[in-house]
Design a protein around this motif. Structure first.
Motif, mmCIF file in Angstrom:
data_model
loop_
_atom_site.group_PDB
_atom_site.id
_atom_site.type_symbol
_atom_site.label_atom_id
_atom_site.label_comp_id
_atom_site.label_asym_id
_atom_site.label_seq_id
_atom_site.Cartn_x
_atom_site.Cartn_y
_atom_site.Cartn_z
ATOM 1 N N GLU A 114 -1.609 9.045 5.697
ATOM 2 C CA GLU A 114 -1.727 7.629 6.053
ATOM 3 C C GLU A 114 -3.059 7.403 6.744
ATOM 4 O O GLU A 114 -3.482 8.194 7.579
ATOM 5 C CB GLU A 114 -0.573 7.245 6.976
ATOM 6 N N THR A 115 -3.708 6.306 6.383
ATOM 7 C CA THR A 115 -4.983 5.938 6.978
ATOM 8 C C THR A 115 -4.922 4.497 7.452
ATOM 9 O O THR A 115 -4.474 3.615 6.708
ATOM 10 C CB THR A 115 -6.134 6.087 5.947
ATOM 11 N N ALA A 116 -5.345 4.257 8.684
ATOM 12 C CA ALA A 116 -5.435 2.904 9.239
ATOM 13 C C ALA A 116 -6.917 2.522 9.299
ATOM 14 O O ALA A 116 -7.745 3.300 9.766
ATOM 15 C CB ALA A 116 -4.821 2.857 10.626
ATOM 16 N N PHE A 117 -7.217 1.327 8.797
ATOM 17 C CA PHE A 117 -8.594 0.849 8.748
ATOM 18 C C PHE A 117 -8.828 -0.225 9.802
ATOM 19 O O PHE A 117 -7.882 -0.892 10.247
ATOM 20 C CB PHE A 117 -8.895 0.294 7.350
ATOM 21 N N ASP A 118 -10.077 -0.443 10.174
ATOM 22 C CA ASP A 118 -10.436 -1.471 11.152
ATOM 23 C C ASP A 118 -10.073 -2.875 10.679
ATOM 24 O O ASP A 118 -9.986 -3.794 11.483
ATOM 25 C CB ASP A 118 -11.940 -1.430 11.448
ATOM 26 N N THR A 119 -9.871 -3.069 9.386
ATOM 27 C CA THR A 119 -9.540 -4.371 8.812
ATOM 28 C C THR A 119 -8.044 -4.679 8.911
ATOM 29 O O THR A 119 -7.575 -5.639 8.316
ATOM 30 C CB THR A 119 -9.958 -4.413 7.335
ATOM 31 N N ASN A 120 -7.290 -3.860 9.636
ATOM 32 C CA ASN A 120 -5.833 -3.968 9.817
ATOM 33 C C ASN A 120 -5.032 -3.494 8.612
ATOM 34 O O ASN A 120 -3.818 -3.627 8.604
ATOM 35 C CB ASN A 120 -5.399 -5.392 10.205
ATOM 36 N N TRP A 121 -5.672 -2.962 7.592
ATOM 37 C CA TRP A 121 -4.951 -2.373 6.463
ATOM 38 C C TRP A 121 -4.523 -0.963 6.823
ATOM 39 O O TRP A 121 -5.294 -0.196 7.413
ATOM 40 C CB TRP A 121 -5.819 -2.336 5.213
ATOM 41 N N VAL A 122 -3.278 -0.645 6.473
ATOM 42 C CA VAL A 122 -2.751 0.712 6.610
ATOM 43 C C VAL A 122 -2.308 1.144 5.217
ATOM 44 O O VAL A 122 -1.546 0.446 4.555
ATOM 45 C CB VAL A 122 -1.557 0.758 7.590
ATOM 46 N N VAL A 123 -2.816 2.295 4.775
ATOM 47 C CA VAL A 123 -2.507 2.822 3.448
ATOM 48 C C VAL A 123 -1.777 4.154 3.608
ATOM 49 O O VAL A 123 -2.290 5.065 4.254
ATOM 50 C CB VAL A 123 -3.777 3.016 2.608
ATOM 51 N N THR A 124 -0.590 4.225 3.017
ATOM 52 C CA THR A 124 0.170 5.471 2.975
ATOM 53 C C THR A 124 0.145 5.943 1.528
ATOM 54 O O THR A 124 0.549 5.202 0.628
ATOM 55 C CB THR A 124 1.617 5.260 3.440
ATOM 56 N N ALA A 125 -0.344 7.156 1.304
ATOM 57 C CA ALA A 125 -0.496 7.680 -0.054
ATOM 58 C C ALA A 125 0.367 8.919 -0.240
ATOM 59 O O ALA A 125 0.410 9.798 0.624
ATOM 60 C CB ALA A 125 -1.953 8.025 -0.319
ATOM 61 N N ASN A 126 1.048 8.967 -1.383
ATOM 62 C CA ASN A 126 1.864 10.110 -1.761
ATOM 63 C C ASN A 126 1.152 10.848 -2.891
ATOM 64 O O ASN A 126 1.123 10.368 -4.019
ATOM 65 C CB ASN A 126 3.255 9.640 -2.215
ATOM 66 N N PHE A 127 0.608 12.005 -2.611
ATOM 67 C CA PHE A 127 -0.087 12.794 -3.622
ATOM 68 C C PHE A 127 0.847 13.780 -4.313
ATOM 69 O O PHE A 127 0.417 14.560 -5.147
ATOM 70 C CB PHE A 127 -1.273 13.535 -2.987
ATOM 71 N N ARG A 128 2.126 13.732 -3.985
ATOM 72 C CA ARG A 128 3.113 14.624 -4.593
ATOM 73 C C ARG A 128 3.442 14.197 -6.019
ATOM 74 O O ARG A 128 3.208 13.059 -6.403
ATOM 75 C CB ARG A 128 4.412 14.598 -3.777
ATOM 76 N N ASP A 129 4.048 15.126 -6.752
ATOM 77 C CA ASP A 129 4.504 14.841 -8.107
ATOM 78 C C ASP A 129 5.926 14.284 -8.122
ATOM 79 O O ASP A 129 6.475 14.053 -9.192
ATOM 80 C CB ASP A 129 4.448 16.110 -8.972
ATOM 81 N N GLU A 130 6.507 14.070 -6.966
ATOM 82 C CA GLU A 130 7.833 13.469 -6.858
ATOM 83 C C GLU A 130 7.794 12.357 -5.809
ATOM 84 O O GLU A 130 6.888 12.314 -4.974
ATOM 85 C CB GLU A 130 8.900 14.523 -6.520
ATOM 86 N N PRO A 131 8.774 11.450 -5.853
ATOM 87 C CA PRO A 131 8.803 10.349 -4.879
ATOM 88 C C PRO A 131 8.919 10.870 -3.443
ATOM 89 O O PRO A 131 9.377 11.986 -3.202
ATOM 90 C CB PRO A 131 10.060 9.566 -5.272
ATOM 91 N N TYR A 132 8.489 10.033 -2.509
ATOM 92 C CA TYR A 132 8.555 10.359 -1.087
ATOM 93 C C TYR A 132 9.289 9.235 -0.368
ATOM 94 O O TYR A 132 8.897 8.062 -0.476
ATOM 95 C CB TYR A 132 7.145 10.520 -0.497
ATOM 96 N N LEU A 133 10.347 9.580 0.339
ATOM 97 C CA LEU A 133 11.138 8.594 1.076
ATOM 98 C C LEU A 133 10.576 8.429 2.486
ATOM 99 O O LEU A 133 10.438 9.395 3.230
ATOM 100 C CB LEU A 133 12.604 9.027 1.145
ATOM 101 N N ASP A 134 10.238 7.203 2.813
ATOM 102 C CA ASP A 134 9.786 6.846 4.156
ATOM 103 C C ASP A 134 10.559 5.598 4.538
ATOM 104 O O ASP A 134 10.445 4.565 3.869
ATOM 105 C CB ASP A 134 8.278 6.578 4.163
ATOM 106 N N GLU A 135 11.341 5.665 5.569
ATOM 107 C CA GLU A 135 12.243 4.566 5.943
ATOM 108 C C GLU A 135 11.512 3.285 6.332
ATOM 109 O O GLU A 135 12.122 2.234 6.442
ATOM 110 C CB GLU A 135 13.186 5.032 7.044
ATOM 111 N N ARG A 136 10.210 3.334 6.506
ATOM 112 C CA ARG A 136 9.454 2.128 6.838
ATOM 113 C C ARG A 136 9.269 1.216 5.638
ATOM 114 O O ARG A 136 8.934 0.048 5.787
ATOM 115 C CB ARG A 136 8.070 2.499 7.382
ATOM 116 N N PHE A 137 9.461 1.754 4.429
ATOM 117 C CA PHE A 137 9.202 1.003 3.210
ATOM 118 C C PHE A 137 10.519 0.664 2.512
ATOM 119 O O PHE A 137 11.497 1.389 2.638
ATOM 120 C CB PHE A 137 8.289 1.794 2.279
ATOM 121 N N PRO A 138 10.546 -0.436 1.748
ATOM 122 C CA PRO A 138 11.798 -0.874 1.114
ATOM 123 C C PRO A 138 12.311 0.086 0.049
ATOM 124 O O PRO A 138 13.502 0.102 -0.255
ATOM 125 C CB PRO A 138 11.440 -2.229 0.500
#
Length: 163
Positions: A11-35
């Motif tokens: 996850e990377t947070a930018f000065d522009t208030n954008w936060v990007v969470t990236a999954n580089f895995r070959d399978e889905p990643y569950l993160d309870e923050r996302f729908p």
């Protein structure tokens, strides 16, 4: 920051208030923050108002983009229900001047289901029309859901606000 021991979810947070969470895995990643789970090689980017995401839903990866003036939903396999839409084909809802909206349908779809309550850009009282100005019919499915019937050879539908 690194979110997993294998370092493949970051996850990377930018000065522009954008936060990007990236999954580089070959399978889905569950993160309870996302729908939904992040799709394999997926991401979730937000600035608190807009969202750009590749999520796992409807049995496969789905692209979802929500900006101030448009929503784009592109399921890559199977049907999805998200953001006030039920569809198995890509759709784009775009705000127009005067409170009207343009709905662009891809892949020759003849029906799309909308929940006018759940769509982030609320639809008020009005009617759907094709490019020629013909009023389109829809079926009330209950709980705010309607099914819009699309005439053959129609890819763009307009919502005209009657208020």
């Amino acid at each position: 920051r690194v979110l997993t021991d294998d370092r493949l979810v970051q996850e990377t947070a930018f000065d522009t208030n954008w936060v990007v969470t990236a999954n580089f895995r070959d399978e889905p990643y569950l993160d309870e923050r996302f729908p939904f789970s992040l799709a394999a090689k997926g991401l979730y980017a937000t600035n608190g108002e807009s969202v750009i995401a590749k999520l796992e839903m409807g049995g496969g990866a789905t692209i979802y983009v929500q900006l101030a003036d448009r929503i784009y939903l592109h399921p890559h396999s199977g049907g999805v229900e998200y953001g006030g839409f039920r569809t198995s084909d890509p759709i784009l809802l775009q705000w127009e001047e005067g409170g009207n909206y343009q709905l662009t349908l891809l892949n020759g779809q003849r029906r799309v289901q909308l929940n006018t309550i759940d769509i982030p850009m609320k639809l008020s009282i009005g009617q759907f029309r094709d490019e020629a100005g013909n009023v389109l019919t829809f079926k009330d499915l209950g709980d705010g859901w309607i099914e819009l019937m699309i005439p053959a050879d129609t890819t763009i539908v307009h919502w005209y606000d009657d208020l």
